[in-house]
Enzyme design. Structure first.
Site, PDB file in Angstrom:
ATOM      1  CB  CYS A  66      -0.879   0.005   1.238  1.00 32.95           C
ATOM      2  SG  CYS A  66      -1.754  -1.540   1.485  1.00 32.95           S
ATOM      3  NE  ARG A 113       4.153   1.638  -1.638  1.00 30.42           N
ATOM      4  CZ  ARG A 113       5.288   0.974  -1.432  1.00 30.42           C
ATOM      5  NH1 ARG A 113       6.330   1.230  -2.158  1.00 30.42           N
ATOM      6  NH2 ARG A 113       5.374   0.078  -0.487  1.00 30.42           N
ATOM      7  CG  ASN A 170       2.928  -1.149   2.895  1.00 31.89           C
ATOM      8  OD1 ASN A 170       2.376  -2.155   2.444  1.00 31.89           O
ATOM      9  ND2 ASN A 170       4.093  -0.712   2.458  1.00 31.89           N
ATOM     10  N   GLY A 171       1.572  -3.589   5.034  1.00 26.77           N
ATOM     11  CA  GLY A 171       2.211  -4.819   5.518  1.00 26.77           C
ATOM     12  C   GLY A 171       1.168  -5.838   5.940  1.00 26.77           C
ATOM     13  CD  GLU A 192       6.934 -11.046 -22.035  1.00 24.81           C
ATOM     14  OE1 GLU A 192       5.743 -10.832 -22.313  1.00 24.81           O
ATOM     15  OE2 GLU A 192       7.288 -11.528 -20.950  1.00 24.81           O
ATOM     16  CD1 TRP A 208      -1.338  -5.472  -2.836  1.00 25.76           C
ATOM     17  CD2 TRP A 208      -2.194  -4.661  -4.714  1.00 25.76           C
ATOM     18  NE1 TRP A 208      -1.218  -6.418  -3.818  1.00 25.76           N
ATOM     19  CE2 TRP A 208      -1.723  -5.966  -4.970  1.00 25.76           C
ATOM     20  CE3 TRP A 208      -2.791  -3.946  -5.761  1.00 25.76           C
ATOM     21  CZ2 TRP A 208      -1.819  -6.568  -6.220  1.00 25.76           C
ATOM     22  CZ3 TRP A 208      -2.879  -4.555  -6.996  1.00 25.76           C
ATOM     23  CH2 TRP A 208      -2.398  -5.841  -7.219  1.00 25.76           C
ATOM     24  CE  LYS A 259       1.667  -6.957 -15.536  1.00 25.08           C
ATOM     25  NZ  LYS A 259       2.859  -7.834 -15.645  1.00 25.08           N
ATOM     26  CE  LYS A 272       9.140 -12.343 -18.879  1.00 24.14           C
ATOM     27  NZ  LYS A 272       8.130 -13.097 -18.167  1.00 24.14           N
ATOM     28  CD  GLU A 305       8.759 -16.596 -17.534  1.00 20.96           C
ATOM     29  OE1 GLU A 305       7.882 -17.113 -18.252  1.00 20.96           O
ATOM     30  OE2 GLU A 305       8.696 -15.411 -17.136  1.00 20.96           O
ATOM     31  CG  HIS A 332      14.727 -36.209 -29.906  1.00 16.85           C
ATOM     32  ND1 HIS A 332      14.931 -37.482 -30.372  1.00 16.85           N
ATOM     33  CD2 HIS A 332      14.931 -36.259 -28.562  1.00 16.85           C
ATOM     34  CE1 HIS A 332      15.217 -38.284 -29.362  1.00 16.85           C
ATOM     35  NE2 HIS A 332      15.231 -37.559 -28.252  1.00 16.85           N
TER      36      HIS A 332
END
Ligand code: M6R
Length: 610
Positions: free
Chosen positions: A2, A27, A98-99, A490, A74, A605, A487, A483, A506
């Protein structure tokens, strides 16, 4: 993750606080609020949704005063609602936080037994009660805050004010950021520099276990036990744009470096070491001994997390797992019954293919549940009425290329595997304790990987003009090869393929020549020797080899052109470490090639169309 802003001075506080919150909206943005003290009275305004909703409320019902605190949320404990929005007020004590307070259930129960009632579902309101219990006895605010802090366990950045002592703000920090801004006759507090840059360039970052009393005249920093601490004041010359990214050039870079704290936040409050149990808040999987099969449905990077999750869940909990691309799942007429669990993995919780997959699975009678980063997102809501949601606590991810969302998904899946293993009796207590101890080492081990950035930049410089890349791995590191390739593709637009190292012979081996760089993962574990001999096949054909290996491996340099070392850990945790150099190589190649790293061409996104 947050955002917090506080002001004490001689000007109207609300405008300063709300503008500060606007710069922290990255945030968190599910609700926001301010509380201002004037003439011994606190006035609070809160609104659900983005800050513009709070602006509207403040326009209709303005608040005045020169002392105040604000928050953009958040959500972690409690869904986004006006009641759960901060600030929280109890008996004239107002708190923003926050936490995550780990022992909140116990503290809440104690307070309820003392006859206290709660207005919200948040862990934060507990702090307001704990302080109020003390100040109601006549204890001064500073002592009351110290006594409350002594009872709280977890991560926090608190900012507290009292209508009885309107000459001060108090802040305290453990594992969540707090910065104090110094003015003339006025002072400021925030969770991040961008909120305050318009007002001051002089800052002091509070350290864990420290608290500060902020008045109009000055700032006094102490430990939570009252030991004085000398403020280390720093003058910052960041531009507002740089500040929003915390001094990083791109959000993606910032998010890569946030991984140690995002992972610590995802583990926090979920592990009970004494009896090696994992607490899955928000999940109601019922009797998991009745589950005879799991299907994971996800897209993109989240799909890769699912592929690693298969190794974790099968290896630890011994439940058969299938991993499906969510966009394929419902068109293949899947065989599902009530003993099937379907797990969606999604950062955004809004991916149309994943949402459609779990809707289909629900219709077919499966228990559906999710690993998700965004509270109250469509996928989260869809799962709530069924098996529930396990939230990753990565905080908002802004870069289109997923980084911290991925590693926190892996952590969540590992916790889920341990939970299932314990509940199904496939995992002994002592072994579970070992696994959880290894998991807790990860944040600090990632710091070690991140500290090798300079070497990764050198690698990126050497290969950023290559036309194609090959990524190879085996076992749980095969999805990391996928992955790594994703990365690079993209954000740099360089063609890259991820393959199982054993499968290379192969087909893709035909591509290898002196122009093709290969990134291979050959960390210690059951696949080491086989992978090294596969990588030797690349070397024998003059391919360029960048190898990710385990610290202490002195032999691997003979095979590789470049070596990146990661700390040793459990083979099922290893992918959480090996993906980090992959992220940094892709980032620096893209940056050297001048692409739009945070918003690469053609990508969104969250993909909300099928
Ligand atoms: O929000 P989700 O995790 O459901 O998103 C899934 C994919 O769209 C996402 O992971 C995408 O592949 C990223 N751009 C990868 O970096």
């Amino acid at each position: 993750m947050c955002g917090i802003v506080g002001y004490i001075g001689d000007e109207e506080a609300t405008g300063i606080i709300v503008e500060g919150l606007r710069r922290l909206e990255y945030r968190g943005y599910d609700s926001a609020g301010v509380a201002v003290v004037r003439d011994g009275k606190t006035t609070i305004r809160r609104a659900v949704g983005k800050l513009k909703n709070l602006d509207k409320v403040l326009l209709e019902q303005p608040v005045h005063g020169t002392l105040g605190i604000g928050h953009t949320r958040w959500a972690t404990h409690g869904r986004p609602s006006e009641q759960n929005a901060h600030p929280h007020e109890v008996d004239g004590i107002t708190v923003v936080h926050n936490g995550i307070i780990e022992n909140y259930l116990q503290l809440r129960q104690n307070l309820v037994e003392q006859g206290r009632t709660f207005k919200s579902e948040t862990d934060t309101e507990i702090m307001a009660h704990l302080v109020a219990v003390e100040t109601n006895k006549g204890t001064d605010l500073i002592t009351a805050v110290k006594k409350a802090l002594a009872q709280v366990r977890g991560a926090y950045a608190f900012l507290i004010q009292s209508e009885k002592e309107p000459d001060k703000l108090i802040t305290a920090k453990n594992a969540s950021p707090i910065v104090i801004g110094y003015g003339e006759g006025r002072n400021y507090v925030a969770s991040d520099i961008p909120a305050l840059l318009e007002h001051t360039r002089k800052f002091c970052f509070l350290k864990d276990g420290q608290m500060a009393v902020i008045t109009r005249e000055g700032v006094k920093i102490t430990t939570e036990d009252g030991e004085p601490v000398e403020a280390a004041i720093r003058v910052v010359d960041w531009s507002p744009v740089m500040a929003e990214k915390g001094g990083h050039k791109h959000f993606m870079h910032k998010e890569i470096f946030e991984q140690p704290s995002a992972i610590a936040d995802t583990i926090r409050g979920r592990v009970r070491m004494e009896d090696a149990q994992v607490h899955l808040d928000g999940m109601s999987l019922g009797d998991v001994t009745k589950l005879n099969r799991l299907i994971i449905a996800a897209c993109g990077t989240s799909y890769h997390a699912g592929l690693v999750g298969k190794f974790m869940i099968e290896g630890i909990a011994r439940i058969p797992v299938e991993v499906d691309l969510a966009g394929e799942f419902r068109y293949r007429s899947p065989v599902i019954d009530e003993a099937t669990g379907v797990l969606a993995i999604s950062q955004s919780g809004e991916t149309a293919d994943t949402l459609a997959a779990i809707k289909e699975a629900k219709t077919l009678g499966a228990t559906v549940f999710a690993v998700c980063n965004v509270i109250e997102s469509s996928i989260a809501r869809e799962c709530m009425e069924s098996g529930g949601v396990m939230y990753t606590h990565a905080g908002p991810e802004i870069g289109v290329a997923s980084t911290k969302a991925f590693t926190t998904q892996l952590v969540a899946l590992y916790l889920l595997a341990v939970y299932l293993g314990r509940a199904r009796g496939t995992l002994e207590k002592a072994r579970a304790q070992e696994l959880l101890t290894h998991l807790r080492e990860v944040p600090q081990q990632i710091e070690r990987v991140l500290s090798q950035e300079a070497a990764l930049i050198t690698i990126a410089r050497r290969y950023h003009k290559a036309r194609d890349f090959l990524y190879l791995g085996r076992g749980p590191n095969y999805p990391i090869a996928l992955e790594g390739a994703l990365k690079l593709k993209e954000i740099s637009y360089i063609h890259a393929e991820g393959y199982s190292a054993g499968e290379m012979k192969h087909g893709p081996i035909a591509l290898i020549d002196e122009h093709l760089p290969t990134v291979g993962i050959a960390t210690q574990g059951p696949f080491y020797e086989k992978t090294v001999s596969n990588l030797e096949e690349v070397k024998a054909r003059d391919g360029k080899l960048i190898i990710i290996a385990t610290e202490g491996d002195s032999k691997i340099a003979a095979t590789a052109d470049d070596v990146v070392l990661v700390p040793a850990n459990d083979p099922l945790i290893d992918p959480i470490l090996t993906v980090v150099p992959m992220q940094l190589i892709a980032y620096h190649i893209a940056d050297l090639n001048g692409t739009d790293v945070d918003q690469p061409r053609n990508l969104a996104k969250s993909v909300t169309v099928e």
